[in-house]
Design an enzyme around this catalytic site. Sequence first.
Site, PDB file in Angstrom:
ATOM      1  N   ASP A 198       0.885  -1.164   0.000  1.00  0.00           N
ATOM      2  CA  ASP A 198       0.000   0.000   0.000  1.00  0.00           C
ATOM      3  C   ASP A 198       0.924   1.216   0.000  1.00  0.00           C
ATOM      4  O   ASP A 198       1.552   1.517   1.009  1.00  0.00           O
ATOM      5  CB  ASP A 198      -0.895   0.002   1.235  1.00  0.00           C
ATOM      6  N   HIS A 199       1.029   1.886  -1.145  1.00  0.00           N
ATOM      7  CA  HIS A 199       2.061   2.923  -1.271  1.00  0.00           C
ATOM      8  C   HIS A 199       1.850   4.080  -0.290  1.00  0.00           C
ATOM      9  O   HIS A 199       2.792   4.804   0.021  1.00  0.00           O
ATOM     10  CB  HIS A 199       2.161   3.439  -2.708  1.00  0.00           C
ATOM     11  N   HIS A 261      -6.108   2.246   1.542  1.00  0.00           N
ATOM     12  CA  HIS A 261      -5.293   3.407   1.917  1.00  0.00           C
ATOM     13  C   HIS A 261      -5.785   4.081   3.197  1.00  0.00           C
ATOM     14  O   HIS A 261      -5.031   4.285   4.147  1.00  0.00           O
ATOM     15  CB  HIS A 261      -5.315   4.472   0.805  1.00  0.00           C
TER      16      HIS A 261
END
Length: 512
Positions: A198-199, A261
Amino acid sequence: MSATVLENPLREGMRLERTAEPCCVVIFGASGDLAKRKLIPALFRLAQERLVPAEFAILGAARTPMETDEFRTKMREAVAEFSADKEVDPQVWDSFAEKLYYDTLDIGAPEDYKKITSLLEEIDKNHGTQGNRLFYLSTAPTLYAEAVKQLGDAGLTKSKGWVRVVIEKPFGRDLESARALNQEIHKYLDESQIYRIDHYLGKETVQNLLVFRFANGIFEPLWNRQYVDHVQVTNAETVGVEGRGGYYEQAGVVRDMIQNHVFQVLSLIAMEPPASLGAEAVRDEKIKAMHAARAFTPERVRAECVRGQYGAGSINGQPVPGYREEQDVAKDSTTETFAALTMYFDNWRWSGVPFFIRSGKRLTKRVTEIAIQFRDAPVHLFGAEMMEQVTPNQLVIRIQPDEGITLRFAAKVPGQVTRVRDVNMDFRYGSSFGVQIPEAYERLLLDCMLGDQTLYARTDMTERGWELVMPILDEWARTKGEVQFPNYEAGTWGPKASDVMIERAGRRWRRP
Protein backbone atom coordinates in the site's frame (compact mmCIF):
# COMPACT_ATOMS: atom_id res chain seq x y z
CA MET A 1 29.37 0.56 38.02
CA SER A 2 29.64 -1.10 34.64
CA ALA A 3 29.19 1.11 31.59
CA THR A 4 27.65 -1.73 29.60
CA VAL A 5 24.60 -0.58 27.61
CA LEU A 6 21.72 -3.02 27.91
CA GLU A 7 19.80 -3.73 24.72
CA ASN A 8 16.34 -2.16 24.88
CA PRO A 9 13.74 -4.73 23.75
CA LEU A 10 11.46 -1.89 22.62
CA ARG A 11 13.98 -1.05 19.88
CA GLU A 12 13.32 -4.33 18.11
CA GLY A 13 12.52 -3.56 14.49
CA MET A 14 13.86 0.01 14.65
CA ARG A 15 14.90 1.00 11.14
CA LEU A 16 18.63 1.64 10.77
CA GLU A 17 20.14 2.64 7.45
CA ARG A 18 21.59 -0.44 5.87
CA THR A 19 22.14 -1.87 2.42
CA ALA A 20 19.92 -4.66 1.18
CA GLU A 21 21.26 -8.15 0.65
CA PRO A 22 22.21 -9.34 -2.85
CA CYS A 23 19.04 -10.14 -4.80
CA CYS A 24 17.23 -10.09 -8.13
CA VAL A 25 13.98 -8.14 -8.46
CA VAL A 26 11.60 -9.75 -10.95
CA ILE A 27 8.83 -7.44 -12.18
CA PHE A 28 5.81 -9.13 -13.74
CA GLY A 29 4.09 -6.54 -15.93
CA ALA A 30 7.35 -4.68 -16.57
CA SER A 31 6.04 -3.08 -19.78
CA GLY A 32 3.23 -1.32 -17.89
CA ASP A 33 2.82 2.13 -16.39
CA LEU A 34 3.65 1.26 -12.78
CA ALA A 35 7.07 -0.15 -13.68
CA LYS A 36 7.84 2.83 -15.87
CA ARG A 37 6.59 5.58 -13.57
CA LYS A 38 7.39 4.19 -10.13
CA LEU A 39 9.26 0.90 -9.81
CA ILE A 40 12.29 1.36 -12.08
CA PRO A 41 12.84 5.03 -11.04
CA ALA A 42 12.63 3.95 -7.38
CA LEU A 43 15.10 1.09 -7.88
CA PHE A 44 17.46 3.40 -9.78
CA ARG A 45 17.40 5.93 -6.97
CA LEU A 46 18.13 3.19 -4.42
CA ALA A 47 21.13 2.22 -6.56
CA GLN A 48 22.17 5.86 -6.78
CA GLU A 49 21.98 6.16 -2.98
CA ARG A 50 23.98 2.92 -2.66
CA LEU A 51 21.19 1.26 -0.70
CA VAL A 52 21.31 -1.81 -2.93
CA PRO A 53 24.54 -3.82 -3.26
CA ALA A 54 26.67 -4.35 -6.33
CA GLU A 55 25.28 -7.92 -6.40
CA PHE A 56 21.89 -6.80 -7.66
CA ALA A 57 19.82 -7.26 -10.82
CA ILE A 58 16.35 -6.61 -12.24
CA LEU A 59 14.45 -8.93 -14.56
CA GLY A 60 11.45 -7.44 -16.32
CA ALA A 61 8.81 -9.83 -17.63
CA ALA A 62 5.62 -9.16 -19.58
CA ARG A 63 3.61 -10.32 -22.59
CA THR A 64 4.92 -7.48 -24.75
CA PRO A 65 7.73 -8.86 -26.98
CA MET A 66 10.91 -6.87 -26.34
CA GLU A 67 14.68 -7.37 -26.36
CA THR A 68 16.75 -6.55 -23.29
CA ASP A 69 18.47 -3.65 -25.06
CA GLU A 70 15.12 -2.11 -25.99
CA PHE A 71 13.92 -2.53 -22.40
CA ARG A 72 17.05 -0.76 -21.12
CA THR A 73 16.48 2.13 -23.53
CA LYS A 74 12.82 2.50 -22.49
CA MET A 75 13.71 2.40 -18.80
CA ARG A 76 16.42 5.04 -19.33
CA GLU A 77 13.75 7.32 -20.79
CA ALA A 78 11.38 6.47 -17.92
CA VAL A 79 13.96 7.33 -15.27
CA ALA A 80 14.75 10.63 -17.01
CA GLU A 81 11.04 11.51 -17.13
CA PHE A 82 9.75 10.21 -13.79
CA SER A 83 12.68 10.16 -11.37
CA ALA A 84 12.54 12.87 -8.69
CA ASP A 85 16.13 13.82 -9.52
CA LYS A 86 15.32 14.49 -13.20
CA GLU A 87 19.06 14.42 -13.97
CA VAL A 88 20.44 10.92 -14.51
CA ASP A 89 24.11 10.39 -13.71
CA PRO A 90 25.44 8.58 -16.84
CA GLN A 91 27.96 6.50 -14.87
CA VAL A 92 25.37 5.34 -12.35
CA TRP A 93 22.95 4.57 -15.18
CA ASP A 94 25.49 2.54 -17.16
CA SER A 95 26.22 0.41 -14.10
CA PHE A 96 22.48 0.05 -13.37
CA ALA A 97 21.59 -0.78 -17.00
CA GLU A 98 24.05 -3.69 -17.07
CA LYS A 99 21.85 -5.33 -14.42
CA LEU A 100 18.58 -4.85 -16.32
CA TYR A 101 17.13 -7.83 -18.23
CA TYR A 102 13.88 -8.58 -20.00
CA ASP A 103 12.03 -11.73 -21.03
CA THR A 104 8.61 -12.32 -22.56
CA LEU A 105 6.16 -13.97 -20.18
CA ASP A 106 2.56 -15.12 -20.42
CA ILE A 107 1.37 -15.42 -16.79
CA GLY A 108 -0.59 -18.59 -17.53
CA ALA A 109 2.06 -20.39 -19.63
CA PRO A 110 4.12 -22.93 -17.60
CA GLU A 111 6.82 -23.13 -20.29
CA ASP A 112 7.60 -19.43 -19.87
CA TYR A 113 8.49 -20.03 -16.21
CA LYS A 114 11.14 -22.54 -17.31
CA LYS A 115 12.77 -19.73 -19.29
CA ILE A 116 12.55 -17.43 -16.27
CA THR A 117 14.14 -20.11 -14.06
CA SER A 118 17.08 -20.52 -16.46
CA LEU A 119 17.56 -16.76 -16.73
CA LEU A 120 17.50 -16.35 -12.94
CA GLU A 121 20.16 -19.03 -12.57
CA GLU A 122 22.28 -17.20 -15.13
CA ILE A 123 21.75 -13.89 -13.27
CA ASP A 124 22.75 -15.56 -9.98
CA LYS A 125 25.98 -16.73 -11.63
CA ASN A 126 26.82 -13.44 -13.38
CA HIS A 127 25.78 -10.98 -10.65
CA GLY A 128 26.17 -12.95 -7.43
CA THR A 129 22.53 -12.49 -6.39
CA GLN A 130 22.74 -15.67 -4.26
CA GLY A 131 19.29 -17.00 -5.14
CA ASN A 132 17.50 -14.17 -3.29
CA ARG A 133 14.44 -13.16 -5.31
CA LEU A 134 11.76 -10.51 -5.03
CA PHE A 135 8.81 -11.09 -7.37
CA TYR A 136 6.71 -7.96 -7.91
CA LEU A 137 3.24 -8.61 -9.35
CA SER A 138 2.49 -5.44 -11.30
CA THR A 139 -0.26 -7.18 -13.27
CA ALA A 140 -4.05 -7.13 -13.54
CA PRO A 141 -5.49 -8.12 -10.12
CA THR A 142 -7.28 -11.09 -11.73
CA LEU A 143 -3.85 -12.62 -12.43
CA TYR A 144 -2.41 -12.52 -8.89
CA ALA A 145 -3.53 -16.03 -7.88
CA GLU A 146 -2.48 -17.53 -11.23
CA ALA A 147 0.95 -15.88 -11.07
CA VAL A 148 1.60 -17.26 -7.57
CA LYS A 149 0.34 -20.72 -8.61
CA GLN A 150 2.65 -20.79 -11.63
CA LEU A 151 5.60 -19.61 -9.51
CA GLY A 152 4.84 -22.40 -7.04
CA ASP A 153 4.44 -25.08 -9.71
CA ALA A 154 7.73 -24.00 -11.29
CA GLY A 155 9.51 -24.28 -7.94
CA LEU A 156 10.23 -20.54 -7.88
CA THR A 157 8.60 -19.91 -4.49
CA LYS A 158 11.52 -21.80 -2.96
CA SER A 159 15.19 -21.07 -3.49
CA LYS A 160 18.61 -21.49 -1.91
CA GLY A 161 18.11 -17.88 -0.76
CA TRP A 162 14.93 -16.04 0.23
CA VAL A 163 11.83 -15.54 -1.95
CA ARG A 164 9.35 -12.69 -1.39
CA VAL A 165 6.31 -11.72 -3.45
CA VAL A 166 4.90 -8.18 -3.59
CA ILE A 167 1.19 -7.98 -4.45
CA GLU A 168 -0.34 -4.69 -5.55
CA LYS A 169 -3.82 -3.45 -4.65
CA PRO A 170 -6.71 -4.03 -5.06
CA PHE A 171 -6.50 -7.20 -2.98
CA GLY A 172 -9.85 -8.69 -3.94
CA ARG A 173 -12.99 -6.71 -4.77
CA ASP A 174 -15.06 -7.87 -1.79
CA LEU A 175 -14.65 -9.96 1.37
CA GLU A 176 -15.30 -13.27 -0.36
CA SER A 177 -12.74 -12.70 -3.13
CA ALA A 178 -10.13 -11.35 -0.69
CA ARG A 179 -10.46 -14.48 1.47
CA ALA A 180 -10.28 -16.71 -1.61
CA LEU A 181 -7.14 -14.91 -2.83
CA ASN A 182 -5.49 -15.27 0.58
CA GLN A 183 -6.30 -18.99 0.60
CA GLU A 184 -4.90 -19.47 -2.91
CA ILE A 185 -1.59 -17.70 -2.33
CA HIS A 186 -1.11 -19.39 1.05
CA LYS A 187 -1.01 -22.73 -0.78
CA TYR A 188 2.37 -21.69 -2.19
CA LEU A 189 3.68 -18.95 0.12
CA ASP A 190 4.14 -18.47 3.85
CA GLU A 191 2.77 -15.22 5.30
CA SER A 192 6.40 -14.16 5.87
CA GLN A 193 6.91 -14.24 2.08
CA ILE A 194 3.82 -12.15 1.20
CA TYR A 195 4.14 -8.37 0.92
CA ARG A 196 0.76 -6.72 0.20
CA ILE A 197 1.84 -3.23 -0.79
CA ASP A 198 0.00 0.00 0.00
CA HIS A 199 2.06 2.92 -1.27
CA TYR A 200 0.41 5.31 1.23
CA LEU A 201 2.30 3.57 4.03
CA GLY A 202 5.57 4.43 2.30
CA LYS A 203 4.91 8.15 2.51
CA GLU A 204 7.24 9.86 4.96
CA THR A 205 4.45 11.61 6.87
CA VAL A 206 2.55 8.36 7.42
CA GLN A 207 5.71 6.75 8.80
CA ASN A 208 6.20 9.83 10.98
CA LEU A 209 2.88 9.12 12.73
CA LEU A 210 4.56 6.44 14.86
CA VAL A 211 7.44 8.76 15.77
CA PHE A 212 5.12 11.71 16.38
CA ARG A 213 2.86 9.71 18.69
CA PHE A 214 5.34 7.58 20.57
CA ALA A 215 8.57 9.62 20.66
CA ASN A 216 6.95 12.75 22.13
CA GLY A 217 5.57 13.11 25.63
CA ILE A 218 3.38 16.09 24.70
CA PHE A 219 0.64 14.62 22.55
CA GLU A 220 0.16 10.97 23.50
CA PRO A 221 -1.45 11.83 26.91
CA LEU A 222 -4.03 13.90 24.97
CA TRP A 223 -4.63 11.24 22.29
CA ASN A 224 -7.91 9.94 23.71
CA ARG A 225 -11.61 10.61 24.31
CA GLN A 226 -10.96 12.92 27.28
CA TYR A 227 -9.27 15.56 25.13
CA VAL A 228 -10.14 14.79 21.49
CA ASP A 229 -13.53 15.98 20.25
CA HIS A 230 -13.34 14.27 16.86
CA VAL A 231 -10.98 13.27 14.06
CA GLN A 232 -11.29 14.05 10.35
CA VAL A 233 -9.47 12.13 7.61
CA THR A 234 -9.63 13.78 4.18
CA ASN A 235 -8.38 12.13 1.00
CA ALA A 236 -9.22 14.50 -1.85
CA GLU A 237 -8.18 14.39 -5.50
CA THR A 238 -8.74 16.95 -8.23
CA VAL A 239 -8.33 14.36 -10.99
CA GLY A 240 -11.12 12.26 -12.43
CA VAL A 241 -10.78 8.63 -13.50
CA GLU A 242 -7.96 9.45 -15.97
CA GLY A 243 -8.94 6.98 -18.69
CA ARG A 244 -9.59 4.18 -16.17
CA GLY A 245 -13.37 4.35 -16.44
CA GLY A 246 -13.73 0.61 -17.03
CA TYR A 247 -11.80 -0.20 -13.85
CA TYR A 248 -13.52 2.47 -11.80
CA GLU A 249 -16.97 1.28 -12.80
CA GLN A 250 -16.13 -2.02 -11.05
CA ALA A 251 -14.49 -0.32 -8.07
CA GLY A 252 -15.75 3.05 -6.84
CA VAL A 253 -14.05 5.13 -4.18
CA VAL A 254 -14.80 2.82 -1.23
CA ARG A 255 -13.09 -0.14 -2.89
CA ASP A 256 -10.39 1.93 -4.54
CA MET A 257 -9.30 4.12 -1.62
CA ILE A 258 -11.13 3.72 1.69
CA GLN A 259 -10.89 0.01 2.48
CA ASN A 260 -7.11 0.03 1.89
CA HIS A 261 -5.29 3.41 1.92
CA VAL A 262 -7.58 5.27 4.30
CA PHE A 263 -8.05 2.38 6.73
CA GLN A 264 -4.29 1.81 6.89
CA VAL A 265 -3.75 5.45 7.92
CA LEU A 266 -6.74 5.31 10.26
CA SER A 267 -5.31 2.30 12.10
CA LEU A 268 -2.09 4.23 12.84
CA ILE A 269 -4.11 7.06 14.40
CA ALA A 270 -6.33 4.77 16.47
CA MET A 271 -3.86 2.07 17.56
CA GLU A 272 -2.40 1.56 21.03
CA PRO A 273 1.38 1.82 21.64
CA PRO A 274 3.06 -1.37 20.34
CA ALA A 275 5.23 -3.52 22.60
CA SER A 276 8.15 -2.88 20.23
CA LEU A 277 8.83 -1.55 16.73
CA GLY A 278 8.93 -5.06 15.29
CA ALA A 279 6.67 -5.66 12.31
CA GLU A 280 4.35 -8.07 14.10
CA ALA A 281 4.04 -5.89 17.23
CA VAL A 282 3.02 -2.86 15.15
CA ARG A 283 0.65 -4.83 12.94
CA ASP A 284 -0.92 -6.52 15.98
CA GLU A 285 -1.92 -3.13 17.40
CA LYS A 286 -3.23 -1.91 14.06
CA ILE A 287 -5.56 -4.88 13.67
CA LYS A 288 -6.71 -4.61 17.30
CA ALA A 289 -7.80 -1.04 16.63
CA MET A 290 -9.67 -2.02 13.46
CA HIS A 291 -11.42 -4.88 15.30
CA ALA A 292 -12.74 -2.24 17.73
CA ALA A 293 -14.35 -0.30 14.84
CA ARG A 294 -18.14 -0.37 15.17
CA ALA A 295 -19.89 -2.45 12.51
CA PHE A 296 -22.10 -0.69 9.96
CA THR A 297 -25.77 -1.68 10.12
CA PRO A 298 -28.23 -0.65 7.37
CA GLU A 299 -29.54 2.03 9.78
CA ARG A 300 -26.02 3.39 10.34
CA VAL A 301 -25.30 3.39 6.61
CA ARG A 302 -28.40 5.51 5.95
CA ALA A 303 -27.67 7.96 8.79
CA GLU A 304 -23.87 8.10 8.90
CA CYS A 305 -22.62 7.37 5.38
CA VAL A 306 -22.92 9.48 2.23
CA ARG A 307 -22.14 8.65 -1.40
CA GLY A 308 -21.65 11.00 -4.30
CA GLN A 309 -20.80 11.19 -7.98
CA TYR A 310 -19.34 14.23 -9.71
CA GLY A 311 -21.02 16.08 -12.52
CA ALA A 312 -19.47 18.57 -14.94
CA GLY A 313 -17.68 21.53 -13.39
CA SER A 314 -14.31 23.24 -13.38
CA ILE A 315 -10.93 22.50 -11.79
CA ASN A 316 -8.43 25.38 -11.56
CA GLY A 317 -10.58 27.39 -13.94
CA GLN A 318 -10.69 24.65 -16.59
CA PRO A 319 -13.99 22.92 -17.51
CA VAL A 320 -14.08 19.17 -16.87
CA PRO A 321 -16.72 16.57 -17.79
CA GLY A 322 -18.95 14.71 -15.35
CA TYR A 323 -18.19 11.11 -14.39
CA ARG A 324 -20.90 9.75 -16.68
CA GLU A 325 -19.23 11.52 -19.63
CA GLU A 326 -15.88 9.82 -18.97
CA GLN A 327 -14.61 7.09 -21.32
CA ASP A 328 -15.94 3.55 -20.59
CA VAL A 329 -18.45 4.81 -17.99
CA ALA A 330 -22.14 3.92 -18.26
CA LYS A 331 -24.47 6.84 -18.97
CA ASP A 332 -26.63 5.85 -16.00
CA SER A 333 -23.76 4.76 -13.73
CA THR A 334 -24.42 4.59 -9.99
CA THR A 335 -20.73 4.14 -9.07
CA GLU A 336 -19.69 6.44 -6.24
CA THR A 337 -16.74 8.79 -6.80
CA PHE A 338 -17.12 10.29 -3.32
CA ALA A 339 -17.86 8.73 0.04
CA ALA A 340 -18.07 10.08 3.59
CA LEU A 341 -18.30 7.73 6.57
CA THR A 342 -18.73 8.25 10.31
CA MET A 343 -16.76 5.68 12.28
CA TYR A 344 -16.47 4.87 15.98
CA PHE A 345 -13.99 2.74 17.87
CA ASP A 346 -15.66 1.02 20.79
CA ASN A 347 -12.69 0.81 23.14
CA TRP A 348 -11.39 2.62 26.22
CA ARG A 349 -9.32 5.14 24.29
CA TRP A 350 -11.86 6.29 21.72
CA SER A 351 -15.35 5.49 23.04
CA GLY A 352 -17.79 8.14 21.81
CA VAL A 353 -15.27 9.99 19.59
CA PRO A 354 -16.47 10.22 15.96
CA PHE A 355 -13.96 9.70 13.14
CA PHE A 356 -15.22 11.40 9.98
CA ILE A 357 -13.71 10.05 6.76
CA ARG A 358 -14.15 11.43 3.27
CA SER A 359 -12.53 10.50 -0.01
CA GLY A 360 -13.39 11.65 -3.48
CA LYS A 361 -12.42 12.58 -7.02
CA ARG A 362 -12.78 15.96 -8.74
CA LEU A 363 -12.81 17.84 -5.44
CA THR A 364 -11.59 21.40 -4.85
CA LYS A 365 -7.96 20.55 -4.24
CA ARG A 366 -5.58 17.60 -3.94
CA VAL A 367 -4.92 16.93 -0.28
CA THR A 368 -4.62 14.02 2.12
CA GLU A 369 -4.61 14.99 5.77
CA ILE A 370 -5.56 13.92 9.28
CA ALA A 371 -7.09 16.59 11.53
CA ILE A 372 -7.37 15.90 15.25
CA GLN A 373 -9.72 18.45 16.81
CA PHE A 374 -9.46 18.90 20.57
CA ARG A 375 -12.26 19.74 22.93
CA ASP A 376 -13.07 23.38 23.75
CA ALA A 377 -11.73 24.98 26.92
CA PRO A 378 -14.25 24.31 29.73
CA VAL A 379 -14.94 28.03 30.42
CA HIS A 380 -15.03 30.89 27.91
CA LEU A 381 -13.03 33.46 29.91
CA PHE A 382 -12.77 35.75 26.90
CA GLY A 383 -16.48 35.66 26.13
CA ALA A 384 -18.50 33.22 24.07
CA GLU A 385 -18.91 35.69 21.19
CA MET A 386 -15.16 36.21 20.80
CA MET A 387 -14.39 32.50 21.11
CA GLU A 388 -16.93 31.68 18.41
CA GLN A 389 -14.60 33.47 15.99
CA VAL A 390 -11.77 31.10 16.90
CA THR A 391 -11.37 27.55 15.61
CA PRO A 392 -10.95 24.89 18.32
CA ASN A 393 -7.38 23.63 18.75
CA GLN A 394 -6.43 21.37 15.86
CA LEU A 395 -3.47 19.18 15.06
CA VAL A 396 -3.28 18.66 11.29
CA ILE A 397 -0.98 16.05 9.78
CA ARG A 398 -0.58 16.59 6.02
CA ILE A 399 0.31 13.47 4.06
CA GLN A 400 0.23 15.10 0.63
CA PRO A 401 1.14 17.51 -0.81
CA ASP A 402 3.34 19.86 1.32
CA GLU A 403 4.03 17.09 3.85
CA GLY A 404 4.13 18.41 7.40
CA ILE A 405 2.32 19.02 10.68
CA THR A 406 0.40 22.12 11.84
CA LEU A 407 -0.78 22.92 15.36
CA ARG A 408 -3.52 25.56 15.49
CA PHE A 409 -4.18 27.45 18.71
CA ALA A 410 -5.56 30.79 19.90
CA ALA A 411 -3.35 33.84 20.60
CA LYS A 412 -3.88 37.50 21.50
CA VAL A 413 -3.65 40.01 18.67
CA PRO A 414 -1.12 42.74 19.61
CA GLY A 415 -2.70 45.98 20.83
CA GLN A 416 -4.52 47.58 23.78
CA VAL A 417 -7.77 45.72 23.15
CA THR A 418 -8.00 42.01 23.91
CA ARG A 419 -8.73 40.24 20.66
CA VAL A 420 -8.18 36.53 20.06
CA ARG A 421 -7.19 34.99 16.74
CA ASP A 422 -6.09 31.60 15.38
CA VAL A 423 -2.37 31.13 14.73
CA ASN A 424 -0.45 28.15 13.35
CA MET A 425 2.78 26.46 14.32
CA ASP A 426 4.05 24.79 11.15
CA PHE A 427 6.51 22.00 10.52
CA ARG A 428 7.30 21.23 6.88
CA TYR A 429 9.54 18.38 5.84
CA GLY A 430 11.20 20.18 2.96
CA SER A 431 12.21 23.33 4.83
CA SER A 432 12.99 21.65 8.18
CA PHE A 433 15.38 18.98 6.93
CA GLY A 434 16.53 20.42 3.62
CA VAL A 435 16.47 17.02 1.95
CA GLN A 436 14.45 15.49 -0.82
CA ILE A 437 11.73 13.24 0.58
CA PRO A 438 12.10 9.70 -0.78
CA GLU A 439 9.34 8.38 -2.99
CA ALA A 440 7.04 5.90 -1.22
CA TYR A 441 8.08 3.05 -3.52
CA GLU A 442 11.75 3.58 -2.65
CA ARG A 443 11.07 2.93 1.02
CA LEU A 444 8.71 0.02 0.43
CA LEU A 445 10.92 -1.79 -2.09
CA LEU A 446 13.94 -1.43 0.16
CA ASP A 447 11.92 -2.69 3.16
CA CYS A 448 10.94 -5.77 1.16
CA MET A 449 14.56 -6.44 0.24
CA LEU A 450 15.45 -6.05 3.93
CA GLY A 451 12.64 -8.41 4.95
CA ASP A 452 10.78 -5.73 6.97
CA GLN A 453 6.97 -6.19 6.73
CA THR A 454 6.00 -3.33 9.07
CA LEU A 455 4.59 -1.17 6.28
CA TYR A 456 2.89 -4.04 4.46
CA ALA A 457 -0.64 -5.36 5.09
CA ARG A 458 -1.11 -8.68 6.83
CA THR A 459 -3.85 -11.21 5.92
CA ASP A 460 -6.11 -10.19 8.80
CA MET A 461 -5.84 -6.48 7.96
CA THR A 462 -6.86 -6.96 4.31
CA GLU A 463 -9.88 -9.03 5.31
CA ARG A 464 -10.90 -6.68 8.15
CA GLY A 465 -11.03 -3.75 5.74
CA TRP A 466 -13.50 -5.66 3.57
CA GLU A 467 -15.53 -6.78 6.62
CA LEU A 468 -16.07 -3.13 7.56
CA VAL A 469 -17.06 -1.80 4.13
CA MET A 470 -19.17 -4.69 2.78
CA PRO A 471 -22.34 -3.68 4.73
CA ILE A 472 -21.98 -0.18 3.22
CA LEU A 473 -21.50 -1.48 -0.33
CA ASP A 474 -24.36 -3.99 0.05
CA GLU A 475 -26.78 -1.35 1.37
CA TRP A 476 -25.82 1.10 -1.38
CA ALA A 477 -26.30 -1.61 -4.02
CA ARG A 478 -29.74 -2.40 -2.56
CA THR A 479 -30.78 1.28 -2.58
CA LYS A 480 -28.91 2.49 -5.67
CA GLY A 481 -32.02 4.13 -7.12
CA GLU A 482 -32.59 6.31 -4.05
CA VAL A 483 -29.78 8.82 -4.77
CA GLN A 484 -29.89 10.98 -7.88
CA PHE A 485 -26.44 11.12 -9.50
CA PRO A 486 -24.57 13.30 -10.20
CA ASN A 487 -25.02 15.07 -6.87
CA TYR A 488 -21.95 17.30 -6.68
CA GLU A 489 -20.24 19.57 -9.15
CA ALA A 490 -16.61 18.91 -10.07
CA GLY A 491 -14.40 21.41 -8.25
CA THR A 492 -16.48 21.45 -5.04
CA TRP A 493 -16.04 19.59 -1.74
CA GLY A 494 -18.64 16.93 -2.51
CA PRO A 495 -22.40 16.52 -2.08
CA LYS A 496 -24.36 18.70 0.35
CA ALA A 497 -25.49 15.53 2.10
CA SER A 498 -21.93 15.15 3.39
CA ASP A 499 -22.16 18.54 5.13
CA VAL A 500 -25.56 17.59 6.53
CA MET A 501 -24.14 14.32 7.89
CA ILE A 502 -21.34 15.95 9.87
CA GLU A 503 -23.47 18.94 10.97
CA ARG A 504 -26.04 16.52 12.34
CA ALA A 505 -23.26 15.36 14.66
CA GLY A 506 -22.58 18.97 15.68
CA ARG A 507 -19.35 19.41 13.68
CA ARG A 508 -18.19 20.91 10.39
CA TRP A 509 -15.76 19.75 7.72
CA ARG A 510 -12.40 21.47 7.59
CA ARG A 511 -11.66 23.37 4.39
CA PRO A 512 -7.97 22.50 3.82
